[in-house]
Design a protein around this motif. Sequence first.
Motif, PDB file in Angstrom:
ATOM      1  N   LYS A 186      41.894   5.770  -8.472  1.00  0.00           N
ATOM      2  CA  LYS A 186      40.444   6.892  -8.996  1.00  0.00           C
ATOM      3  C   LYS A 186      39.644   6.166 -10.175  1.00  0.00           C
ATOM      4  O   LYS A 186      38.341   6.491 -10.291  1.00  0.00           O
ATOM      5  CB  LYS A 186      41.163   7.582  -9.475  1.00  0.00           C
ATOM      6  CG  LYS A 186      41.049   8.989 -10.190  1.00  0.00           C
ATOM      7  CD  LYS A 186      41.852  10.122 -10.631  1.00  0.00           C
ATOM      8  CE  LYS A 186      41.273  11.187 -10.126  1.00  0.00           C
ATOM      9  NZ  LYS A 186      42.400  12.586 -11.439  1.00  0.00           N
ATOM     10  N   ARG A 211      36.094  18.074 -13.309  1.00  0.00           N
ATOM     11  CA  ARG A 211      35.007  16.351 -12.365  1.00  0.00           C
ATOM     12  C   ARG A 211      34.119  16.057 -13.972  1.00  0.00           C
ATOM     13  O   ARG A 211      33.189  15.265 -14.284  1.00  0.00           O
ATOM     14  CB  ARG A 211      34.228  16.963 -12.245  1.00  0.00           C
ATOM     15  CG  ARG A 211      35.228  17.540 -10.297  1.00  0.00           C
ATOM     16  CD  ARG A 211      36.297  16.442  -9.547  1.00  0.00           C
ATOM     17  NE  ARG A 211      36.859  16.516  -8.332  1.00  0.00           N
ATOM     18  CZ  ARG A 211      37.450  16.141  -8.782  1.00  0.00           C
ATOM     19  NH1 ARG A 211      37.990  15.052  -8.455  1.00  0.00           N
ATOM     20  NH2 ARG A 211      38.840  16.093  -7.470  1.00  0.00           N
ATOM     21  N   SER A 223      33.833  15.003  -4.932  1.00  0.00           N
ATOM     22  CA  SER A 223      34.944  15.200  -3.997  1.00  0.00           C
ATOM     23  C   SER A 223      36.532  14.763  -3.434  1.00  0.00           C
ATOM     24  O   SER A 223      36.887  15.344  -2.907  1.00  0.00           O
ATOM     25  CB  SER A 223      34.549  15.372  -2.491  1.00  0.00           C
ATOM     26  OG  SER A 223      34.298  14.176  -2.103  1.00  0.00           O
ATOM     27  N   TYR A 224      36.524  14.004  -4.872  1.00  0.00           N
ATOM     28  CA  TYR A 224      37.481  13.170  -4.802  1.00  0.00           C
ATOM     29  C   TYR A 224      38.972  14.084  -4.765  1.00  0.00           C
ATOM     30  O   TYR A 224      39.078  15.817  -5.568  1.00  0.00           O
ATOM     31  CB  TYR A 224      37.665  12.463  -6.135  1.00  0.00           C
ATOM     32  CG  TYR A 224      39.286  10.907  -6.293  1.00  0.00           C
ATOM     33  CD1 TYR A 224      38.585   9.847  -5.743  1.00  0.00           C
ATOM     34  CD2 TYR A 224      40.245  11.611  -6.741  1.00  0.00           C
ATOM     35  CE1 TYR A 224      39.530   8.910  -5.423  1.00  0.00           C
ATOM     36  CE2 TYR A 224      40.953  10.092  -7.023  1.00  0.00           C
ATOM     37  CZ  TYR A 224      40.563   9.370  -6.151  1.00  0.00           C
ATOM     38  OH  TYR A 224      41.815   8.402  -5.925  1.00  0.00           O
ATOM     39  N   ASP A 225      39.789  14.068  -4.203  1.00  0.00           N
ATOM     40  CA  ASP A 225      41.143  14.531  -3.649  1.00  0.00           C
ATOM     41  C   ASP A 225      42.117  14.255  -5.168  1.00  0.00           C
ATOM     42  O   ASP A 225      43.066  12.731  -5.140  1.00  0.00           O
ATOM     43  CB  ASP A 225      42.034  14.380  -2.471  1.00  0.00           C
ATOM     44  CG  ASP A 225      42.337  15.211  -1.941  1.00  0.00           C
ATOM     45  OD1 ASP A 225      43.456  16.113  -3.549  1.00  0.00           O
ATOM     46  OD2 ASP A 225      43.415  15.218  -1.746  1.00  0.00           O
TER      47      ASP A 225
END
Length: 225
Positions: free
Chosen positions: A205, A135, A223-225
Motif C-alpha cells: 500500500k 483516500r 481504486s485501491y482495495d
Amino acid sequence: MNDSTEPKKDGPLKAAMSVVLKANNVVVAEVEDPMLWNEVFAAISSGSSRLTKPATLQAQPTLPAALLPSADPAVAAVLANTPAIEPINKLAKELGVEVEILAAACDPTSTDPYLLLDLHHWEKMKKELPARGPRAMPPIVLTATLLCLWNRHAAFGSVTQATSQNVLGQISLRDNNPGRGLAGCDWLQQRPGGIIVLNPAKVSKAMCVATCFCSQDWSTWKSYD
C-alpha cells in the motif's frame, strides 16, 4: 613504391568519451558513456550546475573512503555527500518507475533532508485527492511514506515526525496535526520517540502511494482495495 612505415588509414579515429569524478586527485567514479559525456559537456558549457535530466549511472561503487590509499579527509567528505546511485536504482525498480521519474518527483539523496519534493507533483496530488476521507493524503503521511521506502535502501537512520516535517519544510509546508494523520494511516506505524516505520503487512500500500506520486497518476490509489 609504397612506404612500409606509413600507417594504414582504416577510417576516422573515434574518441572514447568518459566521465570521471575526482575528489582532489583521487578518482571516485568513472564511466564510458558518450550520451552522459554530451550531457555533462552541455551543462558545463551553459554554466548550469545540473544536467537537463538526471543521469542513470550504473557504475559500480568505488572503495569506501577509509580504504582509499590516501585516506584523505577531504575525499571522505566528498564521498559522504555523493548521491547513492545504487539505492536510487533499487527504489525505482521496486516502485516500477524510471530513475528519471523518481528523481524528478522527490530527488532522493543520502544526506538530510533526504528528499526534495517537486511542487508540480505535490499540486497534482492535491488536485486529484479529496481533503478528507479514506483516500485523502495528509502531508505528513506522504513524506513519511516516501522516507520509509527510501530508507529501506539508503539506510540513513530513523524516519521521524521531525524528519518528515523537514521534507515538507523544503517546500514551505508543515503538517499542523501530524499525529491525527499518522493515526489514520494503516501502512505506517508510530514508535516511541516519534519514530515512524512501515507496517510489514501493508508495504504494498505504501508502494502504491509512492508510485502514484512519482507517476502523477492517482487512479490506482483511488481504486485501491
